[in-house]
Scaffold this active site. Structure first.
Site, PDB file in Angstrom:
ATOM      1  N   GLU A   7       0.798  -1.230   0.000  1.00 19.27           N
ATOM      2  CA  GLU A   7       0.000   0.000   0.000  1.00 19.27           C
ATOM      3  C   GLU A   7       0.828   1.276   0.000  1.00 19.27           C
ATOM      4  O   GLU A   7       0.491   2.236  -0.685  1.00 19.27           O
ATOM      5  CB  GLU A   7      -0.946   0.005   1.206  1.00 19.27           C
ATOM      6  CG  GLU A   7      -2.035  -1.056   1.100  1.00 19.27           C
ATOM      7  CD  GLU A   7      -2.922  -1.083   2.322  1.00 19.27           C
ATOM      8  OE1 GLU A   7      -3.271  -0.014   2.830  1.00 19.27           O
ATOM      9  OE2 GLU A   7      -3.267  -2.189   2.782  1.00 19.27           O
ATOM     10  N   ASP A  81      -2.289  -4.626   3.677  1.00 19.70           N
ATOM     11  CA  ASP A  81      -2.417  -4.786   5.130  1.00 19.70           C
ATOM     12  C   ASP A  81      -3.307  -5.969   5.524  1.00 19.70           C
ATOM     13  O   ASP A  81      -4.236  -6.329   4.792  1.00 19.70           O
ATOM     14  CB  ASP A  81      -2.987  -3.504   5.746  1.00 19.70           C
ATOM     15  CG  ASP A  81      -1.970  -2.366   5.729  1.00 19.70           C
ATOM     16  OD1 ASP A  81      -0.775  -2.634   5.522  1.00 19.70           O
ATOM     17  OD2 ASP A  81      -2.371  -1.203   5.924  1.00 19.70           O
ATOM     18  N   ASP A  83      -5.955  -6.684   7.220  1.00 17.45           N
ATOM     19  CA  ASP A  83      -7.266  -6.412   7.802  1.00 17.45           C
ATOM     20  C   ASP A  83      -8.299  -6.298   6.681  1.00 17.45           C
ATOM     21  O   ASP A  83      -7.990  -6.564   5.514  1.00 17.45           O
ATOM     22  CB  ASP A  83      -7.233  -5.142   8.660  1.00 17.45           C
ATOM     23  CG  ASP A  83      -6.775  -3.912   7.883  1.00 17.45           C
ATOM     24  OD1 ASP A  83      -6.675  -3.991   6.632  1.00 17.45           O
ATOM     25  OD2 ASP A  83      -6.517  -2.870   8.502  1.00 17.45           O
ATOM     26  N   GLU A  85      -9.673  -3.690   5.282  1.00 16.89           N
ATOM     27  CA  GLU A  85      -9.318  -2.685   4.273  1.00 16.89           C
ATOM     28  C   GLU A  85      -8.236  -3.229   3.350  1.00 16.89           C
ATOM     29  O   GLU A  85      -8.289  -3.050   2.133  1.00 16.89           O
ATOM     30  CB  GLU A  85      -8.833  -1.400   4.958  1.00 16.89           C
ATOM     31  CG  GLU A  85      -9.908  -0.625   5.680  1.00 16.89           C
ATOM     32  CD  GLU A  85     -10.964  -0.047   4.755  1.00 16.89           C
ATOM     33  OE1 GLU A  85     -10.612   0.414   3.655  1.00 16.89           O
ATOM     34  OE2 GLU A  85     -12.157  -0.058   5.136  1.00 16.89           O
ATOM     35  N   TYR A 293       1.558  -4.599  13.261  1.00 18.71           N
ATOM     36  CA  TYR A 293       0.467  -3.841  12.636  1.00 18.71           C
ATOM     37  C   TYR A 293      -0.333  -3.082  13.689  1.00 18.71           C
ATOM     38  O   TYR A 293      -0.686  -3.630  14.736  1.00 18.71           O
ATOM     39  CB  TYR A 293      -0.442  -4.785  11.858  1.00 18.71           C
ATOM     40  CG  TYR A 293      -1.408  -4.069  10.950  1.00 18.71           C
ATOM     41  CD1 TYR A 293      -0.952  -3.142  10.016  1.00 18.71           C
ATOM     42  CD2 TYR A 293      -2.769  -4.312  11.031  1.00 18.71           C
ATOM     43  CE1 TYR A 293      -1.831  -2.483   9.182  1.00 18.71           C
ATOM     44  CE2 TYR A 293      -3.659  -3.661  10.198  1.00 18.71           C
ATOM     45  CZ  TYR A 293      -3.176  -2.736   9.272  1.00 18.71           C
ATOM     46  OH  TYR A 293      -4.059  -2.079   8.454  1.00 18.71           O
ATOM     47  N   ARG A 295      -3.365  -1.571  13.614  1.00 24.31           N
ATOM     48  CA  ARG A 295      -4.838  -1.599  13.686  1.00 24.31           C
ATOM     49  C   ARG A 295      -5.262  -2.996  14.132  1.00 24.31           C
ATOM     50  O   ARG A 295      -5.335  -3.917  13.337  1.00 24.31           O
ATOM     51  CB  ARG A 295      -5.463  -1.235  12.339  1.00 24.31           C
ATOM     52  CG  ARG A 295      -5.238   0.220  11.953  1.00 24.31           C
ATOM     53  CD  ARG A 295      -6.048   0.637  10.741  1.00 24.31           C
ATOM     54  NE  ARG A 295      -5.776   2.013  10.370  1.00 24.31           N
ATOM     55  CZ  ARG A 295      -4.849   2.407   9.505  1.00 24.31           C
ATOM     56  NH1 ARG A 295      -4.094   1.503   8.898  1.00 24.31           N
ATOM     57  NH2 ARG A 295      -4.658   3.677   9.237  1.00 24.31           N
ATOM     58  N   HIS A 338      -5.193 -12.094  15.447  1.00 27.81           N
ATOM     59  CA  HIS A 338      -4.182 -11.072  15.250  1.00 27.81           C
ATOM     60  C   HIS A 338      -3.331 -10.918  16.505  1.00 27.81           C
ATOM     61  O   HIS A 338      -3.638 -11.453  17.550  1.00 27.81           O
ATOM     62  CB  HIS A 338      -4.842  -9.740  14.903  1.00 27.81           C
ATOM     63  CG  HIS A 338      -5.558  -9.760  13.586  1.00 27.81           C
ATOM     64  ND1 HIS A 338      -6.350  -8.722  13.158  1.00 27.81           N
ATOM     65  CD2 HIS A 338      -5.611 -10.687  12.612  1.00 27.81           C
ATOM     66  CE1 HIS A 338      -6.851  -9.014  11.969  1.00 27.81           C
ATOM     67  NE2 HIS A 338      -6.428 -10.211  11.629  1.00 27.81           N
TER      68      HIS A 338
END
Length: 475
Positions: A7, A81, A83, A85, A293, A295, A338
């Site tokens: 990203e 990433d 997740d 998104e 990460y 988030r 996670h």
């Protein structure tokens, strides 16, 4: 050539260092497609809320450049990433590049193989391990993001238009933003309806036989100034002594490793960082390979991380302070697969580019290491002082003493200001040095701080780790 798509450009640079010359790493620079502004064009409601995407403005050249590279590649690896998104971005890249295999195709289509990999930390070991375990795009995860995006558009656009008509142009509404705003409004109504009540606090300074002055507070808070003055007047004429000493030992348990929300709260209270600044700094630390990460709503630590933390504790504080603590979230929505936010290598006690990054890294390091240490043992003491006049209330002094520091060695800022009372005996005389009363008023409930609002949103199950910072910034 094997093409890896991530990203952010800084993340691409870091990952490219870990891969061989056969790899090319490029960045999509975030989302490449989105719903058009017109709600009628964006979502086909009669067809079952089917979204129609278009390439985001300014991303045409990004797609064109990646498409050229993909044509030369034997394999396209989507490393966005880990997740919802990130999964959605990976899917949108495949769609924009025209790499998706159609349902009617029975054999492998022309073009490169497409694989999806995820990792929760940007280290050489994590990236290489992810390369060994590629998978297909998780359509359930991708569709979960799509459902939220469609709801945001249906809810936000219609309501925002109404707000523009009835209130003022430029205001907005949202699936998370509007409930958050309601929480603030409800608190403001509580504050407006609050009626303050007066009370008086009486404090005294008393000297022990050994000459140590101790602060005491009256156990009774008078309702009127005349009552307070009467207690002060009588107290000055009396002889005081220690009536009772009560001591209790208590354990202070270490806190779990950081999730997104608890990191934002701690960074706000300790460092004065807003949630948006905290997330921007955490993003930089993650892309530099310094933390996992950022988030996440999990408090889990990997087995490898726990082993390294144990070694760090032994080196920095002594092996006797280590404890294998496991934390579980109460939230049903927490994604326990996670990891929590932690340093990728706890051996690095300091890291980061500028002072802000270093302070945030230090905060994460302290919390992570402290989470795997033994509790702190605290001795709490309460001393009661009385005089012969039964009309004068008891005065109290509270103190605490750290008997064994435990996890506070790693996180000393969590210690607080301990009042260490001297050794006293029941019946020991006390000399009144000074006494005064101060009029006060009961306070209305406080307005939410940014950290407090994040905590309240999480408590009510509103929003996700990725939505807290942008929601608060908008409000």
């Amino acid at each position: 050539m094997r093409l890896v798509i991530v990203e952010s450009p800084s993340k691409a640079k870091t990952i490219e260092k870990y891969l061989g010359a056969d790899f090319r790493v490029v960045a999509s620079v975030g989302h490449v497609r989105d719903l058009p502004k017109s709600i009628k064009v964006a979502i086909d409601i009669p067809a079952g809320f089917v979204p129609h995407y278009e390439v985001s403005k300014g991303k045409e050249h990004v797609i064109a450049d990646i498409k050229k590279l993909a044509k030369k590649a034997e394999e396209v690896i989507l490393a966005t990433d880990p997740d919802r998104e990130g999964e959605a971005i990976a899917w949108h890249i495949v769609q924009a590049l025209g790499l998706e295999k159609s349902k009617s195709q029975k054999s492998k289509p022309k073009g490169p193989d497409v694989k999806r990999i995820t990792f929760h930390e940007i280290t050489k070991e994590a990236v290489q391990e992810a390369m060994r375990h590629p998978r297909a795009i998780d359509q359930n995860l991708r569709q979960a993001q799509e459902a939220r995006r469609v709801l945001d558009r249906l809810f936000g656009y219609d309501l925002s238009g109404l707000i523009w008509t009835k209130l003022r142009y430029g205001l907005s509404a949202g699936r998370v933003q509007s409930p958050a705003l309601r929480i603030l409004v409800e608190r403001e109504k509580e504050i407006g309806a609050f009626v303050a009540e007066k009370f008086w606090v009486i404090t005294a300074q008393m000297k022990t036989a050994a000459g140590r002055v101790i602060p005491f507070t009256c156990s009774l808070e008078p309702d009127t100034e005349s009552q307070a003055n009467e207690i002060v007047k009588k107290a000055k004429t009396e002889n005081w002594k220690v009536a009772a000493i009560a001591t209790t030992e208590a354990k202070r348990q270490p806190r779990p490793p950081f999730t997104t929300s608890t990191l934002q709260q701690a960074a706000s209270s300790r460092l004065g960082y807003s949630p948006s600044i905290t997330m921007r700094l955490a993003q930089r630390l993650y892309e530099k390979g310094l933390i996992t990460y950022m988030r996440t709503d999990s408090t889990n630590l990997s087995t490898a991380a726990q082993a390294e933390i144990k070694t760090t504790i032994a080196k920095e504080f002594g092996a006797e302070h280590w404890s294998a603590n496991v934390y579980r979230r109460k939230s049903k929505n927490a994604q326990e697969a996670h990891e929590a936010i932690r340093p990728t290598h706890t051996a690095a006690t300091t890291a980061g580019g500028n002072d802000q990054e270093k302070k945030l890294y230090q905060l994460i390091w302290e919390r992570t290491v402290a989470s795997q240490m033994k509790p702190a043992n605290i001795l709490r003491t309460r001393v009661s002082a009385v005089c012969a006049n039964k009309n004068v209330p008891t005065f109290l002094a509270n103190g605490s003493q750290v008997l064994s520091s435990g996890w506070l060695l790693a996180d000393p800022r969590a210690r607080g200001e301990d009042v260490d009372l001297p050794a006293l005996k029941t019946g020991e005389p006390l000399a009144l040095v000074a006494i005064e009363s101060e009029g006060k008023e009961t306070l209305p409930p406080p307005r939410y701080s940014e950290a407090g609002l994040v905590k309240e949103l999480e408590k009510r199950g509103i929003g996700r780790p990725s939505t807290y910072a942008p929601t608060i910034k908008t409000i």
